[in-house]
Design a protein around this motif. Structure first.
Motif, PDB file in Angstrom:
ATOM      1  N   SER A 115      53.311 -24.685  29.363  1.00 10.22           N
ATOM      2  CA  SER A 115      53.451 -25.339  28.065  1.00 10.22           C
ATOM      3  C   SER A 115      52.223 -26.180  27.742  1.00 10.22           C
ATOM      4  O   SER A 115      51.692 -26.133  26.631  1.00 10.22           O
ATOM      5  CB  SER A 115      54.698 -26.225  28.045  1.00 10.22           C
ATOM      6  OG  SER A 115      55.857 -25.454  28.249  1.00 10.22           O
TER       7      SER A 115
ATOM      8  N   THR B 282      58.513 -23.102  19.676  1.00  5.82           N
ATOM      9  CA  THR B 282      57.149 -22.746  19.301  1.00  5.82           C
ATOM     10  C   THR B 282      56.945 -21.279  19.633  1.00  5.82           C
ATOM     11  O   THR B 282      57.285 -20.837  20.733  1.00  5.82           O
ATOM     12  CB  THR B 282      56.109 -23.601  20.049  1.00  5.82           C
ATOM     13  OG1 THR B 282      56.259 -24.965  19.662  1.00  5.82           O
ATOM     14  CG2 THR B 282      54.686 -23.144  19.736  1.00  5.82           C
TER      15      THR B 282
ATOM     16  N   VAL C  80      51.813 -26.678  23.865  1.00  7.46           N
ATOM     17  CA  VAL C  80      53.136 -26.649  23.264  1.00  7.46           C
ATOM     18  C   VAL C  80      53.790 -27.998  23.542  1.00  7.46           C
ATOM     19  O   VAL C  80      54.044 -28.339  24.694  1.00  7.46           O
ATOM     20  CB  VAL C  80      53.990 -25.500  23.841  1.00  7.46           C
ATOM     21  CG1 VAL C  80      55.422 -25.583  23.349  1.00  7.46           C
ATOM     22  CG2 VAL C  80      53.366 -24.165  23.468  1.00  7.46           C
TER      23      VAL C  80
END
Length: 106
Positions: A60, A70, A65
Motif C-alpha cells: 500500500s 483505491t 495508497v
C-alpha cells in the motif's frame, strides 16, 4: 503476494487492476462485485488483483495508497489510471476502452 511478485506481474501482464480495500470498508465490499463484473465483461485480459490495504502495508505504501477503496490500472507496465473513494465506474470504463482495445486489438 510480495511486492516483488506484484511488480513482476505488472511488468509481464497486458494490464493489471489493483483493487485496494479494507476489511471494515463497506464501500469497498459494495463496489468490488460491480468492478469485477464490468472488468470481466469489458477488460477480460486485465489481471485483477485484490489487496487488503491493512494486511499489505508495504505494498500500500509503495503504491501510495492512503485510503480505500483505491483502484489502480496498469497498462504496458505503467500506471494508467487511479481512482479512489468516490469512483465512477462508468467514467473509468470509458477511460480504459480505447487504450485497452489498442493493446489487445479488440
Amino acid at each position: 503476494m510480495t511486492l516483488e511478485e506484484l511488480e513482476n506481474t505488472i511488468k509481464t501482464e497486458v494490464g493489471v487492476l489493483l483493487y485496494f480495500s479494507g476489511e471494515k470498508c463497506n464501500v469497498c465490499h459494495a463496489l468490488r462485485p460491480k468492478f469485477k463484473e464490468v472488468f470481466d465483461a469489458n477488460f477480460s485480459q486485465l489481471k485483477q488483483i485484490y489487496l487488503d490495504a491493512h494486511e499489505n502495508p508495504q505494498i500500500s505504501a509503495h503504491f501510495q495508497v492512503f485510503s480505500v477503496p483505491t483502484m489502480i490500472v496498469f497498462m504496458d507496465g505503467r500506471e494508467f489510471a487511479r481512482e479512489g473513494r468516490s469512483v465512477s465506474l462508468h467514467q473509468l470504463t470509458e477511460k480504459l476502452k480505447r487504450p485497452y482495445g489498442m493493446m489487445t486489438e479488440q
